[in-house]
Scaffold this motif. Structure first.
Motif, mmCIF file in Angstrom:
data_model
loop_
_atom_site.group_PDB
_atom_site.id
_atom_site.type_symbol
_atom_site.label_atom_id
_atom_site.label_comp_id
_atom_site.label_asym_id
_atom_site.label_seq_id
_atom_site.Cartn_x
_atom_site.Cartn_y
_atom_site.Cartn_z
ATOM 1 N N ILE A 5 0.835 -1.196 0.000
ATOM 2 C CA ILE A 5 0.000 0.000 0.000
ATOM 3 C C ILE A 5 0.872 1.249 0.000
ATOM 4 O O ILE A 5 1.968 1.260 0.554
ATOM 5 C CB ILE A 5 -0.964 0.027 1.206
ATOM 6 N N ARG A 6 0.368 2.283 -0.647
ATOM 7 C CA ARG A 6 1.134 3.519 -0.777
ATOM 8 C C ARG A 6 0.179 4.708 -0.844
ATOM 9 O O ARG A 6 -0.828 4.663 -1.563
ATOM 10 C CB ARG A 6 2.004 3.474 -2.037
ATOM 11 N N ALA A 7 0.490 5.733 -0.072
ATOM 12 C CA ALA A 7 -0.236 6.999 -0.121
ATOM 13 C C ALA A 7 0.777 8.117 -0.305
ATOM 14 O O ALA A 7 1.771 8.187 0.426
ATOM 15 C CB ALA A 7 -1.026 7.220 1.165
ATOM 16 N N ASP A 8 0.538 8.978 -1.295
ATOM 17 C CA ASP A 8 1.460 10.065 -1.620
ATOM 18 C C ASP A 8 0.641 11.356 -1.697
ATOM 19 O O ASP A 8 -0.153 11.547 -2.620
ATOM 20 C CB ASP A 8 2.142 9.784 -2.957
ATOM 21 N N LEU A 9 0.802 12.229 -0.694
ATOM 22 C CA LEU A 9 -0.021 13.426 -0.561
ATOM 23 C C LEU A 9 0.852 14.669 -0.571
ATOM 24 O O LEU A 9 1.891 14.712 0.101
ATOM 25 C CB LEU A 9 -0.811 13.402 0.752
ATOM 26 N N THR A 10 0.433 15.698 -1.298
ATOM 27 C CA THR A 10 1.103 16.988 -1.268
ATOM 28 C C THR A 10 0.065 18.077 -1.035
ATOM 29 O O THR A 10 -0.940 18.155 -1.767
ATOM 30 C CB THR A 10 1.863 17.266 -2.578
ATOM 31 N N TYR A 11 0.316 18.913 -0.024
ATOM 32 C CA TYR A 11 -0.596 19.996 0.330
ATOM 33 C C TYR A 11 0.202 21.269 0.575
ATOM 34 O O TYR A 11 1.367 21.219 0.988
ATOM 35 C CB TYR A 11 -1.372 19.658 1.608
ATOM 36 N N ASP A 12 -0.431 22.406 0.339
ATOM 37 C CA ASP A 12 0.120 23.710 0.710
ATOM 38 C C ASP A 12 -0.557 24.191 1.983
ATOM 39 O O ASP A 12 -1.798 24.199 2.080
ATOM 40 C CB ASP A 12 -0.105 24.735 -0.405
ATOM 41 N N PHE A 13 0.250 24.622 2.953
ATOM 42 C CA PHE A 13 -0.244 25.138 4.222
ATOM 43 C C PHE A 13 0.144 26.615 4.305
ATOM 44 O O PHE A 13 1.320 26.937 4.510
ATOM 45 C CB PHE A 13 0.357 24.364 5.394
ATOM 46 N N PRO A 14 -0.817 27.550 4.134
ATOM 47 C CA PRO A 14 -0.495 28.984 4.152
ATOM 48 C C PRO A 14 0.115 29.437 5.470
ATOM 49 O O PRO A 14 0.957 30.346 5.494
ATOM 50 C CB PRO A 14 -1.853 29.655 3.918
ATOM 51 N N ASN A 15 -0.308 28.792 6.570
ATOM 52 C CA ASN A 15 0.200 29.124 7.893
ATOM 53 C C ASN A 15 0.553 27.832 8.623
ATOM 54 O O ASN A 15 -0.014 26.761 8.335
ATOM 55 C CB ASN A 15 -0.854 29.892 8.700
ATOM 56 N N ALA A 189 -10.057 2.076 5.096
ATOM 57 C CA ALA A 189 -9.192 0.957 4.728
ATOM 58 C C ALA A 189 -8.615 1.173 3.334
ATOM 59 O O ALA A 189 -9.251 1.790 2.471
ATOM 60 C CB ALA A 189 -9.976 -0.357 4.767
ATOM 61 N N TYR A 190 -7.416 0.639 3.135
ATOM 62 C CA TYR A 190 -6.882 0.494 1.784
ATOM 63 C C TYR A 190 -7.543 -0.732 1.176
ATOM 64 O O TYR A 190 -7.681 -1.769 1.844
ATOM 65 C CB TYR A 190 -5.368 0.316 1.820
ATOM 66 N N ALA A 191 -7.946 -0.613 -0.090
ATOM 67 C CA ALA A 191 -8.712 -1.690 -0.708
ATOM 68 C C ALA A 191 -8.051 -2.161 -1.995
ATOM 69 O O ALA A 191 -7.843 -1.381 -2.925
ATOM 70 C CB ALA A 191 -10.134 -1.211 -0.995
ATOM 71 N N TRP A 192 -7.749 -3.438 -2.035
ATOM 72 C CA TRP A 192 -7.176 -4.048 -3.238
ATOM 73 C C TRP A 192 -8.263 -4.158 -4.314
ATOM 74 O O TRP A 192 -9.413 -4.475 -4.026
ATOM 75 C CB TRP A 192 -6.610 -5.416 -2.900
ATOM 76 N N LYS A 193 -7.899 -3.876 -5.540
ATOM 77 C CA LYS A 193 -8.767 -3.958 -6.725
ATOM 78 C C LYS A 193 -9.781 -2.822 -6.821
ATOM 79 O O LYS A 193 -10.624 -2.834 -7.714
ATOM 80 C CB LYS A 193 -9.511 -5.301 -6.782
ATOM 81 N N LEU A 194 -9.743 -1.857 -5.906
ATOM 82 C CA LEU A 194 -10.647 -0.721 -6.007
ATOM 83 C C LEU A 194 -10.198 0.188 -7.149
ATOM 84 O O LEU A 194 -9.016 0.516 -7.263
ATOM 85 C CB LEU A 194 -10.645 0.075 -4.693
ATOM 86 N N ALA A 222 -14.144 -8.106 2.182
ATOM 87 C CA ALA A 222 -13.448 -7.833 3.440
ATOM 88 C C ALA A 222 -12.033 -8.405 3.450
ATOM 89 O O ALA A 222 -11.127 -7.837 4.060
ATOM 90 C CB ALA A 222 -14.249 -8.393 4.612
ATOM 91 N N CYS A 223 -11.825 -9.519 2.758
ATOM 92 C CA CYS A 223 -10.509 -10.145 2.737
ATOM 93 C C CYS A 223 -9.485 -9.329 1.964
ATOM 94 O O CYS A 223 -8.279 -9.600 2.043
ATOM 95 C CB CYS A 223 -10.603 -11.552 2.159
ATOM 96 N N ASP A 224 -9.928 -8.319 1.217
ATOM 97 C CA ASP A 224 -9.037 -7.497 0.401
ATOM 98 C C ASP A 224 -8.810 -6.106 1.002
ATOM 99 O O ASP A 224 -8.343 -5.199 0.316
ATOM 100 C CB ASP A 224 -9.601 -7.351 -1.016
ATOM 101 N N LEU A 225 -9.130 -5.939 2.275
ATOM 102 C CA LEU A 225 -9.016 -4.646 2.938
ATOM 103 C C LEU A 225 -7.840 -4.625 3.914
ATOM 104 O O LEU A 225 -7.584 -5.606 4.620
ATOM 105 C CB LEU A 225 -10.295 -4.323 3.720
ATOM 106 N N VAL A 226 -7.137 -3.488 3.962
ATOM 107 C CA VAL A 226 -6.142 -3.224 4.993
ATOM 108 C C VAL A 226 -6.716 -2.132 5.887
ATOM 109 O O VAL A 226 -6.850 -0.975 5.480
ATOM 110 C CB VAL A 226 -4.791 -2.773 4.400
ATOM 111 N N ARG A 227 -7.063 -2.518 7.080
ATOM 112 C CA ARG A 227 -7.763 -1.621 7.997
ATOM 113 C C ARG A 227 -6.837 -0.506 8.489
ATOM 114 O O ARG A 227 -5.665 -0.725 8.773
ATOM 115 C CB ARG A 227 -8.274 -2.445 9.176
ATOM 116 N N VAL A 228 -7.405 0.707 8.612
ATOM 117 C CA VAL A 228 -6.639 1.849 9.104
ATOM 118 C C VAL A 228 -7.240 2.400 10.395
ATOM 119 O O VAL A 228 -6.584 2.460 11.427
ATOM 120 C CB VAL A 228 -6.566 2.966 8.039
ATOM 121 N N ALA A 229 -8.512 2.833 10.366
ATOM 122 C CA ALA A 229 -9.115 3.489 11.522
ATOM 123 C C ALA A 229 -10.594 3.139 11.626
ATOM 124 O O ALA A 229 -11.235 2.766 10.638
ATOM 125 C CB ALA A 229 -8.942 5.003 11.435
ATOM 126 N N THR A 230 -11.144 3.303 12.826
ATOM 127 C CA THR A 230 -12.531 2.970 13.116
ATOM 128 C C THR A 230 -13.169 4.102 13.905
ATOM 129 O O THR A 230 -12.520 4.715 14.752
ATOM 130 C CB THR A 230 -12.606 1.674 13.953
#
Length: 274
Positions: A5-15, A189-194, A222-230
């Motif tokens: 799994i991979r998440a790549d995020l870029t944001y600008d924070f003015p302050n 969750a991260y989901a395979w095949k989504l 459900a078997c293709d999910l990587v759980r993150v938060a609840t």
């Protein structure tokens, strides 16, 4: 099965803004993090605020200017898709104390507004059979359409519009389940095949004496999910909460099946800021 799994995020924070991340795979009995890395560029004062009992991983840092957040991990998933049909409904008096809160209305899930509807539509069913009927009703009456909802959309709005995305399907399912006196909660969750890849919102329902995952959109098992938060709803499981203001520059998620060598790896690289 091991998933990359991979998440790549870029944001600008003015302050300068404190920012809470919930991007990392949780530590659950049915999934094991083989290795992972969380990086924030430019380097920041990242601190851990993990929830040990829940297995959730949380990081807080102060963001300023253009910031890139990268999470990369391999996770072994040992979860099977649970059977819902025939699962008994647990009497409220017999529910574990920590489950009771998931019977109540919440910000995006005003379940008390659906009680008459569920009694009329599903009144002859209980437990897992009612869960299946609710999921089938949603599948037959709500269209998956991007752009028709936003971060303020509630289950009542989705019920009226009959369209939405994964968080809207999940909020509606949770509301109908809670209105049926069945505890339900939201899971990121991260989901395979989504397709397209994204952090996915699904529901988790308490029947048959335990929690069982279900995807109200019907897109992922459900078997293709990587759980993150609840949490109670999307407000509790957001992958990034900014205590200030941020502007999205780009973000991308990917979930692929890891090869056999990675699947058999041991150890991991703990989350660090670089």
């Amino acid at each position: 099965m091991a998933l990359h799994i991979r998440a790549d995020l870029t944001y600008d924070f003015p302050n300068p803004s404190e920012t809470l991340l919930m991007l990392e795979a949780s530590r659950d009995a049915d999934q094991t993090v083989l290795r992972e890395r969380l990086s924030v560029t430019p380097q920041s004062d990242l601190v851990r605020r993990d929830d040990g009992p829940a297995g959730e991983r949380r990081a807080v840092f102060t963001a300023s200017g253009r910031v890139r957040i990268l999470y990369d991990a391999q996770v072994a998933v040992r979860r099977e898709t649970p059977r819902l049909e025939g699962a008994a409904q647990v009497a409220i008096r017999d529910l574990p104390p920590g489950v009771l809160r998931y019977l109540r209305p919440s910000r995006f899930c005003p379940s008390d507004s659906f009680e008459r509807f569920v009694d009329r539509e599903f009144g002859s069913l209980r437990g897992g059979d009612r869960v299946v009927a609710i999921l089938e009703w949603i599948a037959g009456h709500v269209d998956y359409v991007a752009g028709v909802s936003d971060a303020q959309t509630t289950a009542l709005m989705t019920f009226a519009d009959r369209a939405g995305v994964c968080r809207d399907f999940t909020h509606l399912a949770i509301s109908l389940l809670r209105a049926s006196d069945i505890p339900a909660r939201a899971v990121s969750a991260y989901a395979w095949k989504l397709d397209p890849p994204d952090l996915h919102a699904v529901a988790e329902v308490f029947v048959g004496g335990g929690w069982r995952l279900a995807d109200p959109t019907g897109k992922v098992e459900a078997c293709d999910l990587v759980r993150v938060a609840t949490g109670l709803d999307a407000a509790d499981i957001a992958f990034m909460s900014v205590f200030g203001r941020a502007v999205l520059v780009s973000q991308a998620f990917s979930v692929t099946q890891a090869d056999d060598e990675i699947a058999q790896g041991v150890g991991r690289l703990d989350a660090v800021a670089v």
